[in-house]
Design a protein around this motif. Structure first.
Motif, short mmCIF file in Angstrom:
data_model
loop_
_atom_site.label_atom_id
_atom_site.label_comp_id
_atom_site.label_asym_id
_atom_site.label_seq_id
_atom_site.Cartn_x
_atom_site.Cartn_y
_atom_site.Cartn_z
N SER A 194 -12.52 -2.19 33.87
CA SER A 194 -12.72 -0.89 33.20
C SER A 194 -11.65 0.07 33.69
CB SER A 194 -14.06 -0.28 33.62
OG SER A 194 -15.11 -0.82 32.90
N ALA A 195 -11.68 1.29 33.18
CA ALA A 195 -10.81 2.34 33.70
C ALA A 195 -11.40 2.87 35.01
CB ALA A 195 -10.73 3.47 32.69
N LYS A 200 -14.08 10.87 35.63
CA LYS A 200 -13.75 9.52 35.17
C LYS A 200 -12.45 9.58 34.38
CE LYS A 200 -16.66 6.77 33.22
NZ LYS A 200 -17.74 6.07 32.49
N THR A 254 -11.56 7.87 31.82
CA THR A 254 -11.80 7.86 30.37
C THR A 254 -12.19 9.26 29.86
OG1 THR A 254 -12.57 5.61 30.62
CG2 THR A 254 -12.99 6.63 28.50
N GLU A 302 -8.16 1.71 30.56
CA GLU A 302 -8.35 0.27 30.78
C GLU A 302 -7.00 -0.44 30.80
OE1 GLU A 302 -10.71 2.04 29.50
OE2 GLU A 302 -12.53 1.16 30.34
N PHE A 358 -12.84 -2.64 26.78
CA PHE A 358 -13.08 -1.44 25.96
C PHE A 358 -12.38 -1.39 24.61
CE2 PHE A 358 -12.89 3.52 26.01
CZ PHE A 358 -14.12 3.62 25.39
N ARG A 415 -18.86 3.90 24.18
CA ARG A 415 -18.73 4.12 25.62
C ARG A 415 -19.41 3.01 26.40
NH1 ARG A 415 -16.81 9.07 27.48
NH2 ARG A 415 -16.36 7.79 29.30
N GLY A 416 -18.78 2.63 27.51
CA GLY A 416 -19.32 1.53 28.31
C GLY A 416 -18.95 0.17 27.74
N GLY A 417 -18.06 0.17 26.76
CA GLY A 417 -17.78 -1.05 25.99
C GLY A 417 -17.02 -2.15 26.70
N SER A 418 -16.56 -1.92 27.93
CA SER A 418 -15.90 -3.02 28.65
C SER A 418 -16.88 -4.17 28.89
CB SER A 418 -15.34 -2.54 29.99
OG SER A 418 -14.39 -1.56 29.78
N ASP A 419 -18.17 -3.83 28.94
CA ASP A 419 -19.19 -4.89 29.05
C ASP A 419 -19.12 -5.83 27.85
OD1 ASP A 419 -20.31 -3.85 31.35
OD2 ASP A 419 -21.91 -2.78 30.31
N1 ASP Z 1 -14.05 3.35 30.29
C1 ASP Z 1 -14.90 3.28 29.17
C2 ASP Z 1 -16.02 4.30 29.32
O1 ASP Z 1 -16.03 5.08 30.25
C3 ASP Z 1 -15.43 1.90 28.93
C4 ASP Z 1 -16.14 1.26 30.10
O2 ASP Z 1 -16.01 1.70 31.22
O3 ASP Z 1 -16.83 0.28 29.87
O4 ASP Z 1 -16.88 4.36 28.49
#
Ligand code: ASP
Length: 434
Positions: free
Chosen positions: A38-39, A49, A51, A116, A169, A183-187
């Motif tokens: 992730s970032a 953060k 992002t 990322e 991401f 958001r959170g899409g690196s998962d």
């Molecule tokens: N960096 C992106 C976010 O903050 C994606 C991630 O971390 O999964 O949403």
């Protein structure tokens, strides 16, 4: 050799010592070959953060404001990371590219994805790994849906020996523009990489050692969940247990690749395993709840005999672009439970339209609802679970506004006043804790 895909979240990559800890985790097992970063996230609670700073930078550029503050903060973070990790990095040139991209793209995706991208470049350098840019392999169709050709393209790119770093991401649209997941899409990227690379395991490294049966802010001594099925987790994360992006299970579920939630700060802890099937020894595996719902209550005498009534109600929602979460029904009543952000400013217009199209006796709006999901595949065929839940709520003096159990019998959804959310979750937890 069986391979493992490892995704590392932003808090696991907050500074140079975090990057080194991640490198040590990767090197500790030869099977860990596909690395999805992730970032960089926050170094302390009041930090920013990367992002978030990128979104800010984009917003300011688009409005013609001077973005030198977020840009400076991003430059400083990456410069420090590159220096401390001994990575030759022309950060000024990279920032120029980002700035140009930010101006030429009205949508924020390109800029937001650069956290990322840069994190991935640093990680690849540190690990001596091949860098695979998802823009070339993770493809979306015109509607923004993941193109299944992704698995073939990415699978080809990930063939061969050694380590690969694939930033999380983002991917690209058919015309080559960068597009991010939500958001959170690196998962989600991690799950796609696990499937494309035929990994036997998807390790998702974050800042907690897996899932707890309930939110520890509400139930401080909530028990750890060792094993949970994709389906149970989907219900829990959708309802607010947000350790993992709620779309991350789909790519791996199809190939039955287990996900292991692990803690970078506690690498020895086994974490939680998310699996296709498990032996359920207990009816309930977790309880999750969320505030911010409104219920539309519709009453009409002899509704049960009126053909097409439900369709007409739903057509109103569709016409307003509103999706609903649950639809408990009675004989002469239908209720629709809707997220507040979905209903936004449409509430009044939707009510008026239901009145016009459905001619009900009464239609009212009940805001301020919290929804709680009590989840467990061990519930199926288990007598008395709903009874226990209701007694626990009654004993805690919580008024149950609505109750809904799907036919899958692995989830009981209840609605309570928002103020009762914590009391209700605690009561249910105490009734079902192992
Ligand atoms: N960096 C992106 C976010 O903050 C994606 C991630 O971390 O999964 O949403």
């Amino acid at each position: 050799m069986d391979s493992i895909t490892c995704k590392f979240g932003g808090t696991s990559l907050a500074d140079a010592s975090c990057f080194r800890a991640v490198a040590a985790i990767v090197r500790a097992k030869a099977e860990r070959r596909f690395i999805v970063p992730s970032a960089p996230g926050k170094r302390s609670p009041d930090d920013k953060k990367i992002t978030d700073l990128l979104y800010l930078w984009h917003g300011m550029s688009q409005q013609g404001l001077d973005p030198s503050q977020p840009r400076g903060m991003i430059a400083e973070r990456f410069m420090q990371l590159a220096q401390e990790l001994n990575q030759p990095f022309d950060i000024e040139r990279l920032l120029e590219e980002i700035a140009a991209g930010g101006l030429s793209h009205p949508e924020p995706d390109f800029m937001a994805s650069r956290g990322e991208y840069l994190s991935g470049r640093l990680m690849a350098g540190l690990l001596g790994a091949a860098f695979v840019d998802p823009a070339d392999y993770i493809k979306f169709d015109e509607e923004g849906v993941l193109d299944p050709r992704t698995y073939v393209l990415l699978g080809e790119a990930l063939k061969g020996p050694g380590l690969f770093v694939i930033p999380g991401f983002y991917g690209a649209t058919p015309d080559g523009r960068i597009k991010t997941f939500s958001r959170g899409g690196s998962d989600v990227t991690g799950a796609i990489v696990a499937r494309a690379s035929n990994s036997v395991l998807y390790e998702n490294w974050t800042d907690v050692s897996g899932f707890l049966m309930a939110d520890p802010r509400i139930v401080p001594d909530a028990k750890h969940i060792d094993e949970v099925t994709y389906r149970e987790l989907r219900e829990l994360s959708y309802m607010g247990a947000n350790v993992l992006h709620d779309e991350a299970i789909f790519p791996v579920r199809a190939s039955r690749i287990p996900i292991n939630i692990r803690n970078t700060k506690e690498p020895e802890a086994p974490g939680t395993m998310i699996v296709a099937e498990r032996e359920a020894t207990h009816p309930v595996c977790g309880i999750a709840g969320r505030k911010g719902f409104t219920m539309i209550n519709i009453e009409k005498t002899l509704m049960n005999r009126e053909r097409g009534f439900g369709r007409r109600v739903l057509s109103v929602l569709e016409a307003h672009g509103v999706s609903f979460e649950h639809m408990p029904t009675g004989i002469d009543t239908i209720s629709l439970i809707i997220k507040d952000e979905e209903l936004a400013n449409h509430g009044h217009a939707v009510l008026k339209e239901i009145e016009r199209v459905c001619e009900p006796d009464r239609v009212t709006l009940t805001p301020g609802l919290a929804i709680i999901a009590t989840v467990g595949q061990g519930m199926a065929g288990h007598v008395g679970v709903a009874a226990r839940l209701c007694v626990a709520l009654a004993d805690a003096k919580v008024n149950l506004r609505v109750i809904d159990q799907g036919s899958s019998e692995n989830n009981i959804i209840i609605g309570v006043e928002e103020n009762d959310l914590d009391t209700a979750v605690r009561a249910i937890y105490n009734a079902f804790k192992p």
